[in-house]
Design a protein around this motif. Structure first.
Motif, PDB file in Angstrom:
ATOM      1  N   GLU A  30       9.110  65.059  70.990  1.00 46.01           N
ATOM      2  CA  GLU A  30       8.268  63.996  70.463  1.00 46.01           C
ATOM      3  C   GLU A  30       6.837  64.491  70.226  1.00 46.01           C
ATOM      4  OE1 GLU A  30      10.480  60.020  72.162  1.00 46.01           O
ATOM      5  OE2 GLU A  30       8.672  60.705  73.174  1.00 46.01           O
ATOM      6  N   GLN A  31       6.116  63.743  69.394  1.00 45.02           N
ATOM      7  CA  GLN A  31       4.754  64.108  68.998  1.00 45.02           C
ATOM      8  C   GLN A  31       3.766  63.074  69.554  1.00 45.02           C
ATOM      9  OE1 GLN A  31       4.516  64.694  64.699  1.00 45.02           O
ATOM     10  NE2 GLN A  31       6.697  65.149  64.645  1.00 45.02           N
ATOM     11  N   TRP A  32       3.278  63.324  70.766  1.00 44.22           N
ATOM     12  CA  TRP A  32       2.364  62.389  71.407  1.00 44.22           C
ATOM     13  C   TRP A  32       0.919  62.725  71.045  1.00 44.22           C
ATOM     14  CZ3 TRP A  32       3.438  58.068  74.370  1.00 44.22           C
ATOM     15  CH2 TRP A  32       4.804  57.827  74.564  1.00 44.22           C
ATOM     16  N   VAL A  33       0.217  61.712  70.540  1.00 46.66           N
ATOM     17  CA  VAL A  33      -1.170  61.878  70.109  1.00 46.66           C
ATOM     18  C   VAL A  33      -2.001  60.709  70.657  1.00 46.66           C
ATOM     19  CG1 VAL A  33      -0.576  63.124  67.998  1.00 46.66           C
ATOM     20  CG2 VAL A  33      -0.727  60.621  67.956  1.00 46.66           C
ATOM     21  N   PHE A  34      -3.326  60.840  70.575  1.00 47.67           N
ATOM     22  CA  PHE A  34      -4.206  59.729  70.918  1.00 47.67           C
ATOM     23  C   PHE A  34      -4.566  58.974  69.643  1.00 47.67           C
ATOM     24  CE2 PHE A  34      -5.000  62.178  74.809  1.00 47.67           C
ATOM     25  CZ  PHE A  34      -4.803  61.163  75.739  1.00 47.67           C
ATOM     26  N   VAL A  35      -4.257  57.674  69.636  1.00 49.01           N
ATOM     27  CA  VAL A  35      -4.588  56.786  68.532  1.00 49.01           C
ATOM     28  C   VAL A  35      -5.873  56.045  68.889  1.00 49.01           C
ATOM     29  CG1 VAL A  35      -3.791  54.847  67.109  1.00 49.01           C
ATOM     30  CG2 VAL A  35      -2.153  56.547  67.944  1.00 49.01           C
TER      31      VAL A  35
END
Length: 236
Positions: free
Chosen positions: A81-86
């Motif tokens: 998965e591609q976890w980022v800060f939104v």
């Protein structure tokens, strides 16, 4: 094969014909080994508890967590998965940036209590370094972000894209940005089969073999291909 699961579109959901990208990968990997898969959708915590007790053959799909993994056989990686800060774009403010999690000190960070994130994330929350506000799901956190009650939210990028397209109007989506740095490059996800069932070991070997075949084919790349998303990187 009877597997319990939960809702996390576009990866796992009763609303898609394929029941989600991750669940379709699991289904096709088992098909290579001669198994048919039937999914039952439940709250994630119930799926986990009932599968651990052997009421289901297993559950899909999950990130790694040492406490949660107890009582299960864990598969090879289904997908990363591609976890980022939104965050909400504010042209009048300094652009959000970070290099390590401690850089988030002083910000209001949204999170979902049942999510894996990273061990460091939860440790810094427990130590009081991160100011983490807990909500029931990702959509609630997006709405809190838009309302100005949160500063950043860690989210899986494709999940965020799905929620924006399904639940937000274009004017709301246009305010949201994703920092290009991933929270982690190693967020693998897995099928978990109940260690209570004697047939689980043989089934897991068969699944992993089928998964390797699938991942070596064009099918796997096609399954992971998603349409474009309006969640762009931060403005310079």
């Amino acid at each position: 094969m009877r597997l319990a699961t939960g809702e996390l579109p576009p990866y796992a959901t009763s609303t898609r014909p394929d029941q989600g990208i991750a669940l379709e990968i699991v289904r096709r990997a088992f098909a290579y080994a001669g198994y048919e898969v039937q999914y039952t959708f439940k709250p994630w915590t119930r799926s986990l508890e009932e599968a651990r007790a052997g009421h289901w053959d297993g559950t899909a799909y999950w990130g790694r967590n040492p406490q949660r993994d107890v009582g299960f056989l864990i598969s090879d990686n289904v997908l990363t998965e591609q976890w980022v800060f939104v965050y909400r774009d504010n042209p009048a403010a300094k652009p959000f940036d970070w290099k390590e999690l401690r850089d988030l000190r002083g910000l209001r960070v949204g999170a979902v209590p049942s999510y894996t994130y990273t061990p460091e994330f939860w440790r810094l929350h427990k130590e009081g370094v991160l100011n983490v506000a807990l909500a029931g799901d990702d959509l609630a956190n997006l709405r809190l972000l838009l309302a100005g009650r949160l500063d950043v939210v860690p989210m899986e990028r494709n999940v965020a894209c799905h929620l924006m397209g399904a639940h937000l109007v274009p004017a709301e989506s246009a305010q949201l940005r994703a920092h290009p740095r991933w929270l982690t490059r190693q967020f693998t996800t897995h099928l978990m089969l109940s260690a209570q069932l004697p047939q689980s070991a043989a089934r897991m070997r068969a699944f992993n073999q089928g998964l390797r075949i699938l991942q070596g084919s064009h099918e796997y790349a096609d399954l992971l291909h998603l349409p474009g998303c309006s969640l762009s990187a931060r403005r310079r």
